[in-house]
Design an enzyme around this catalytic site. Structure first.
Site, short mmCIF file in Angstrom:
data_model
loop_
_atom_site.label_atom_id
_atom_site.label_comp_id
_atom_site.label_asym_id
_atom_site.label_seq_id
_atom_site.Cartn_x
_atom_site.Cartn_y
_atom_site.Cartn_z
N ASP A 272 -3.42 4.82 -0.44
CA ASP A 272 -4.17 5.39 0.69
C ASP A 272 -3.90 6.89 0.75
O ASP A 272 -2.75 7.32 0.88
CB ASP A 272 -3.70 4.72 2.00
CG ASP A 272 -4.44 5.22 3.21
OD1 ASP A 272 -5.41 5.99 3.07
OD2 ASP A 272 -4.06 4.82 4.35
N ASP B 126 -11.93 4.24 5.35
CA ASP B 126 -11.29 3.98 6.64
C ASP B 126 -11.79 5.03 7.63
O ASP B 126 -12.74 4.80 8.38
CB ASP B 126 -9.76 4.05 6.43
CG ASP B 126 -8.96 3.93 7.71
OD1 ASP B 126 -9.55 3.59 8.75
OD2 ASP B 126 -7.73 4.19 7.70
N ASN C 8 -5.59 9.07 2.92
CA ASN C 8 -5.89 9.68 4.23
C ASN C 8 -6.58 11.04 4.11
O ASN C 8 -6.15 12.02 4.74
CB ASN C 8 -4.63 9.80 5.10
CG ASN C 8 -4.12 8.47 5.61
OD1 ASN C 8 -3.08 7.99 5.17
ND2 ASN C 8 -4.85 7.85 6.51
N GLU D 233 -7.93 4.20 -1.13
CA GLU D 233 -8.46 4.29 0.22
C GLU D 233 -8.63 5.74 0.65
O GLU D 233 -7.71 6.55 0.50
CB GLU D 233 -7.50 3.55 1.17
CG GLU D 233 -8.02 3.41 2.59
CD GLU D 233 -7.03 2.67 3.51
OE1 GLU D 233 -5.99 2.19 3.03
OE2 GLU D 233 -7.32 2.60 4.71
N LYS E 233 -10.80 -1.55 11.55
CA LYS E 233 -9.80 -1.31 12.60
C LYS E 233 -10.53 -1.23 13.93
O LYS E 233 -11.34 -0.32 14.12
CB LYS E 233 -9.14 0.06 12.39
CG LYS E 233 -8.04 0.15 11.38
CD LYS E 233 -7.49 1.57 11.34
CE LYS E 233 -6.51 1.75 10.20
NZ LYS E 233 -6.27 3.16 9.89
N LYS F 161 0.87 -1.19 0.00
CA LYS F 161 0.00 0.00 0.00
C LYS F 161 0.90 1.23 0.00
O LYS F 161 1.80 1.34 0.82
CB LYS F 161 -0.88 -0.05 1.25
CG LYS F 161 -1.49 1.27 1.68
CD LYS F 161 -2.57 1.04 2.74
CE LYS F 161 -2.49 2.06 3.86
NZ LYS F 161 -3.58 1.90 4.84
N LEU F 162 0.64 2.13 -0.96
CA LEU F 162 1.42 3.36 -1.03
C LEU F 162 0.59 4.51 -0.50
O LEU F 162 -0.58 4.67 -0.87
CB LEU F 162 1.79 3.67 -2.49
CG LEU F 162 2.53 2.60 -3.28
CD1 LEU F 162 2.79 3.11 -4.70
CD2 LEU F 162 3.85 2.23 -2.60
N LYS F 163 1.19 5.31 0.35
CA LYS F 163 0.53 6.54 0.80
C LYS F 163 0.63 7.55 -0.33
O LYS F 163 1.71 7.69 -0.94
CB LYS F 163 1.24 7.09 2.03
CG LYS F 163 1.09 6.21 3.26
CD LYS F 163 -0.28 6.40 3.85
CE LYS F 163 -0.43 5.62 5.15
NZ LYS F 163 -1.74 5.77 5.74
O1 NPG Z 1 1.25 -1.13 9.09
O2 NPG Z 1 0.37 -0.45 10.94
C1 NPG Z 1 0.75 -0.26 9.78
C2 NPG Z 1 0.59 1.11 9.20
C3 NPG Z 1 -0.55 1.17 8.26
O3 NPG Z 1 -0.72 3.16 6.97
C4 NPG Z 1 -1.02 2.56 7.97
N1 NPG Z 1 -1.85 3.06 8.86
O4 NPG Z 1 -4.11 5.45 7.60
O5 NPG Z 1 -4.27 3.35 7.82
C5 NPG Z 1 -3.69 4.39 8.03
C6 NPG Z 1 -2.39 4.34 8.70
C7 NPG Z 1 -1.88 5.34 9.61
C8 NPG Z 1 -0.67 5.13 10.20
C9 NPG Z 1 -2.56 6.48 9.85
C10 NPG Z 1 -0.14 6.06 11.01
C11 NPG Z 1 -2.01 7.41 10.67
C12 NPG Z 1 -0.80 7.19 11.23
#
Ligand code: NPG
Length: 366
Positions: free
Chosen positions: A187, A237, A189, A212, A261, A160-162
């Site tokens: 993702d 999410d 966010n 996402e 989650k 998964k790439l942010k």
């Molecule tokens: O592998 O636990 C993991 C990290 C996965 O990207 C990840 N989590 O938006 O889902 C999300 C996110 C996140 C991580 C969001 C840190 C905010 C802070």
């Protein structure tokens, strides 16, 4: 189950790789552990709140405060049952991550005393789950390619790439060009707006598993409109704060894939409710991660072993996150991580690691 004290323990664990997303930059995981202490049992819960309110409004400080002042005082003095706790804590609005941590600790203590594993209790059907890895925003595409290559070499089954404005189509194209056939998702966010729909449509050519949370958490109508305009399936999410909210999002066509989650949903009971809905309606679902230590990850692995989790989750090995985890490390074997089989969440923190990572503790008498 009799409990006499609850310890709130503040932890700091440096991250192996600083994690950057549209929401911020994390170099060290600050987290809160809840330890339930009784004459015969002990249980551990982990709160997934971050140091600052980037993901939802909760933070480590707000969760600590809510647990101490609002949630722990709601527990009955004589005996506490994890079955009742989610209804009991429902009196308090919000604070889902704080509630989930307390609920996790109660389940751990209860199931330990019965010598039943959380996976077994929840109805797990698998002994190992496929491991996905989330890769943060980087300074340069070459750095991203090197990071993805290293995870692919280790055997991660999906990446998964942010993404965020300015770091989207080109980095995704570069990864897709280099790793043809790699199960890939992105993702955002909540980093995009309606004016970005044409740009998000450019992602269609990369055959992504999903996009996402592109838009704001409360913008279900916007997500539904985007879903009609692009081919990449939308997963939500941050928008899904309860099983009911998720059902509404699905009905509206705002998402066709669900991220589950427990921390965001207020606990395992609500996560289970959402899982059952997805399973019944054949909606693909997966287990999200929040850079948990081994304690929180153990509970996520148990959950992700349920039959409705049809896609790989953000469940990576301990060494993807930390130099040393709080628990014996979770390891990647053949692209999978084993689901713990011991009683309760199946793992306990290593005393020397716990000491080393602890910033402060507060003991609350019940
Ligand atoms: O592998 O636990 C993991 C990290 C996965 O990207 C990840 N989590 O938006 O889902 C999300 C996110 C996140 C991580 C969001 C840190 C905010 C802070």
């Amino acid at each position: 189950m009799l409990l006499s004290q609850i310890e709130l323990r503040r932890i700091r664990l440096p991250l192996v790789t600083p994690f950057r997303s549209s929401q911020g930059f994390i170099t060290e995981r600050e987290l809160l552990l809840v330890r339930l202490i009784g004459p015969e049992v002990e249980g551990w819960g982990e709160c997934v709140a971050l140091s600052s309110p980037e993901y939802t409004g909760e933070t480590v400080d707000s969760a600590h405060n809510a647990l101490k002042r609002e949630l722990i005082p709601l527990l009955p003095a004589d005996s506490v049952s994890p079955w009742q706790v989610s209804a009991l804590l429902g009196e308090v609005v919000g604070n889902s991550m704080a509630k989930a941590a307390l609920e996790m600790g109660l389940w751990d203590a209860e199931l330990r005393s019965r010598e039943v594993s959380l996976a077994q209790h929840l109805g797990a059907t698998r002994s190992r789950v496929p491991a996905g890895v989330a890769v943060g925003v980087m300074d340069a595409i070459d750095d991203l390619l090197a990071a993805v290559e290293s995870y692919v070499d280790q055997g991660y089954s999906r990446v998964k790439l942010k993404i965020q404005p300015g770091w989207d189509v080109e980095p995704v194209r570069a990864v897709r060009d280099r790793f043809d056939g790699l199960p890939l998702q992105v993702d955002a966010n909540m980093a995009y707006k309606k004016s970005d729909f044409a740009l998000l449509a450019e992602l269609d050519e990369f055959g992504l598993l999903m996009l996402e949370q592109p838009l704001a958490a409360n913008d279900l109508a916007g997500h539904a409109e985007l879903a009609r305009q692009i081919q990449t399936p939308i997963c939500l999410d941050e928008s899904l704060s309860s099983a009911e909210a998720a059902e509404e999002a699905v009905e509206l066509g705002a998402c066709s894939i669900v991220n589950i989650k427990p921390g965001r949903l207020g606990g395992l009971a609500e996560a289970l409710r959402l899982h059952d809905f997805c399973l019944e309606r054949s909606i693909p679902a997966w287990c999200g991660g929040m850079l948990e230590s081994g304690i929180g990850r153990a509970a996520n692995l148990a959950l992700a072993a349920l039959p409705g989790f049809t896609l790989a989750g953000d469940l990576s090995a301990s060494n993807r996150y930390f130099y040393r985890d709080l628990t014996p490390p979770f390891e990647l074997r053949d692209g999978h991580i084993d689901v713990p089989t011991g009683p309760g969440i199946g793992v306990e923190p290593l005393p020397e690691m716990l000491d080393e990572a602890t910033v402060s503790t507060e003991l609350i008498e019940l």
